[in-house]
Design a protein around this motif. Sequence first.
Motif, PDB file in Angstrom:
ATOM      1  N   GLY A 299      94.376  12.502  35.863  1.00  0.00           N
ATOM      2  CA  GLY A 299      93.448  12.517  34.727  1.00  0.00           C
ATOM      3  C   GLY A 299      94.156  12.334  33.397  1.00  0.00           C
ATOM      4  O   GLY A 299      95.387  12.433  33.304  1.00  0.00           O
ATOM      5  N   PRO A 300      93.362  12.089  32.337  1.00  0.00           N
ATOM      6  CA  PRO A 300      93.932  11.680  31.043  1.00  0.00           C
ATOM      7  C   PRO A 300      94.679  12.779  30.299  1.00  0.00           C
ATOM      8  O   PRO A 300      95.505  12.492  29.435  1.00  0.00           O
ATOM      9  CB  PRO A 300      92.700  11.240  30.245  1.00  0.00           C
ATOM     10  N   GLN A 301      94.412  14.056  30.620  1.00  0.00           N
ATOM     11  CA  GLN A 301      95.055  15.140  29.851  1.00  0.00           C
ATOM     12  C   GLN A 301      96.380  15.586  30.450  1.00  0.00           C
ATOM     13  O   GLN A 301      97.160  16.291  29.804  1.00  0.00           O
ATOM     14  CB  GLN A 301      94.111  16.346  29.780  1.00  0.00           C
ATOM     15  N   ALA A 302      96.640  15.182  31.686  1.00  0.00           N
ATOM     16  CA  ALA A 302      97.839  15.652  32.389  1.00  0.00           C
ATOM     17  C   ALA A 302      99.001  14.677  32.210  1.00  0.00           C
ATOM     18  O   ALA A 302      98.825  13.550  31.749  1.00  0.00           O
ATOM     19  CB  ALA A 302      97.532  15.826  33.872  1.00  0.00           C
ATOM     20  N   GLU A 303     100.211  15.137  32.565  1.00  0.00           N
ATOM     21  CA  GLU A 303     101.395  14.272  32.646  1.00  0.00           C
ATOM     22  C   GLU A 303     101.864  14.277  34.096  1.00  0.00           C
ATOM     23  O   GLU A 303     101.907  15.325  34.737  1.00  0.00           O
ATOM     24  CB  GLU A 303     102.549  14.825  31.796  1.00  0.00           C
ATOM     25  N   ARG A 328     104.756  22.805  28.087  1.00  0.00           N
ATOM     26  CA  ARG A 328     103.500  22.471  28.741  1.00  0.00           C
ATOM     27  C   ARG A 328     103.559  23.119  30.115  1.00  0.00           C
ATOM     28  O   ARG A 328     104.622  23.132  30.732  1.00  0.00           O
ATOM     29  CB  ARG A 328     103.392  20.938  28.867  1.00  0.00           C
ATOM     30  N   ILE A 398      95.483  20.027  39.268  1.00  0.00           N
ATOM     31  CA  ILE A 398      94.666  19.572  38.131  1.00  0.00           C
ATOM     32  C   ILE A 398      93.337  20.317  38.091  1.00  0.00           C
ATOM     33  O   ILE A 398      92.785  20.586  37.022  1.00  0.00           O
ATOM     34  CB  ILE A 398      94.451  18.040  38.199  1.00  0.00           C
ATOM     35  N   ASP A 401      94.362  23.381  36.365  1.00  0.00           N
ATOM     36  CA  ASP A 401      95.023  23.224  35.065  1.00  0.00           C
ATOM     37  C   ASP A 401      95.008  21.739  34.661  1.00  0.00           C
ATOM     38  O   ASP A 401      95.966  21.011  34.894  1.00  0.00           O
ATOM     39  CB  ASP A 401      96.470  23.728  35.191  1.00  0.00           C
ATOM     40  N   PRO A 402      93.906  21.270  34.030  1.00  0.00           N
ATOM     41  CA  PRO A 402      93.761  19.833  33.737  1.00  0.00           C
ATOM     42  C   PRO A 402      94.833  19.280  32.801  1.00  0.00           C
ATOM     43  O   PRO A 402      95.061  18.074  32.764  1.00  0.00           O
ATOM     44  CB  PRO A 402      92.381  19.731  33.076  1.00  0.00           C
ATOM     45  N   GLN A 403      95.525  20.163  32.055  1.00  0.00           N
ATOM     46  CA  GLN A 403      96.554  19.693  31.113  1.00  0.00           C
ATOM     47  C   GLN A 403      97.965  19.921  31.661  1.00  0.00           C
ATOM     48  O   GLN A 403      98.941  19.953  30.907  1.00  0.00           O
ATOM     49  CB  GLN A 403      96.393  20.411  29.770  1.00  0.00           C
ATOM     50  N   ARG A 405     101.656  19.579  33.415  1.00  0.00           N
ATOM     51  CA  ARG A 405     102.737  18.625  33.651  1.00  0.00           C
ATOM     52  C   ARG A 405     103.067  18.754  35.140  1.00  0.00           C
ATOM     53  O   ARG A 405     103.544  19.808  35.583  1.00  0.00           O
ATOM     54  CB  ARG A 405     103.960  18.965  32.793  1.00  0.00           C
TER      55      ARG A 405
END
Length: 423
Positions: A299-303, A328, A398, A401-403, A405
Amino acid sequence: MSHSDVILDRLMSLHPKVIDLSLGRMHRLLSALGNPERRIPPVIHVAGTNGKGSTQAMIRAGLQAGGARVHAYTSPHLAHFHERIRLAGDLIAEADLAATLEECEAANDGQPITFFEITTAAAFLAFSRTPADYTLLEVGLGGRLDATNVIDNPHLTVITPVSIDHTQYLGDTLPLIAGEKAGIIKRGVPVIVGPQQDEALRVIEAKASGLTAPVFAHGQHWMIARDRDGMVYQDDHGLWDLPLPNLIGAHQIQNAGTALAALRHLGATEAQARAAVTQAEWPARMQRMKRGPLVDLAGPQAELWLDGGHNPAGGEALAATLAAMPPRPTHLVCGMLNTKDIAGYLRPLATHARSLTAIDIPGEPNTLPAAATAEVAGSVGMTATTARNAAAAIARIIDRDPQARVLICGSLYLAGRVLRENG
């Protein structure tokens, strides 16, 4: 399967019953091929436990920036076998690889030989038929008895940091392992020595002294240091003020120093030095994944990151890299081989990760079972679970925890599989 994949599978069956490190099989095959290793462009031979590939990639980038044509041999491959052999800068073509492998197979005539030996002979054959200015040769295992160590008169030898790994082949103490790596040193040929522990350096220097090989060692003949947003390389010839390496991690500054010392010896300019540290390509060494199905899943918020380090020194380097990154919540997805020091690798990472999800390495008979990886992770203080594959692990992380790393790590074999699956 490609034609070369079919041949590579067939070559696996020629293995001697016990893999002993020796050069006898290699000399026999090369002799049958007309000794192509004597007709390849000047060799820069690179041994060491950690940083061989990154150091070689930086030397290659620097030489190519000066207009040189460079052959390169490296191992293991990640996604495709072709990555191991570069001819004058380009990956070997499928048709050339298949033809060269078949020629080596015919010359070997069904005799016992290891996969690495026969594919190294194929690389020499290909290198001998394509004009180039240099050949960069990375040792597979050890040095003294490695299949690449049939080059009698290299132009330059390079030894990157030595640490304890592959104890079943190379010995279980640092001096023993350093002695094996120092086996690439040749009479009168200069050797560039990267940062070493004292007991390893003593062994390397003694070997070089016995062969009257000039030594250019970190801390004595050259230095590298971070300087604000860049780094400074210095030796007897002067000082280079350079940007930080494009390869991420504090250990890459040391690798850059070793590469720069080699380039200095080869007469490189400051512009080549800059190219070496800013243009090197070396996948799965703390690589940020930017596109593909696994990135979409995160997803777009994760690394999503990928690293192929696997021994304790690799774990320490990775921990130092994570410590230096913007904070992070970090979650590991980890698959390892059953031959590794798992606790030694995971222990430095324990303080940097909120969780570890263990997986099997798909299609790898020597994978450590996910449950065993999770058990060791728990023993060094990590919150650990298992998942059936990388995608399932990422989805679960994810979801919580959508954000996050997310760092996929533990093995080059796992990294290669992930790069293939991610397209």
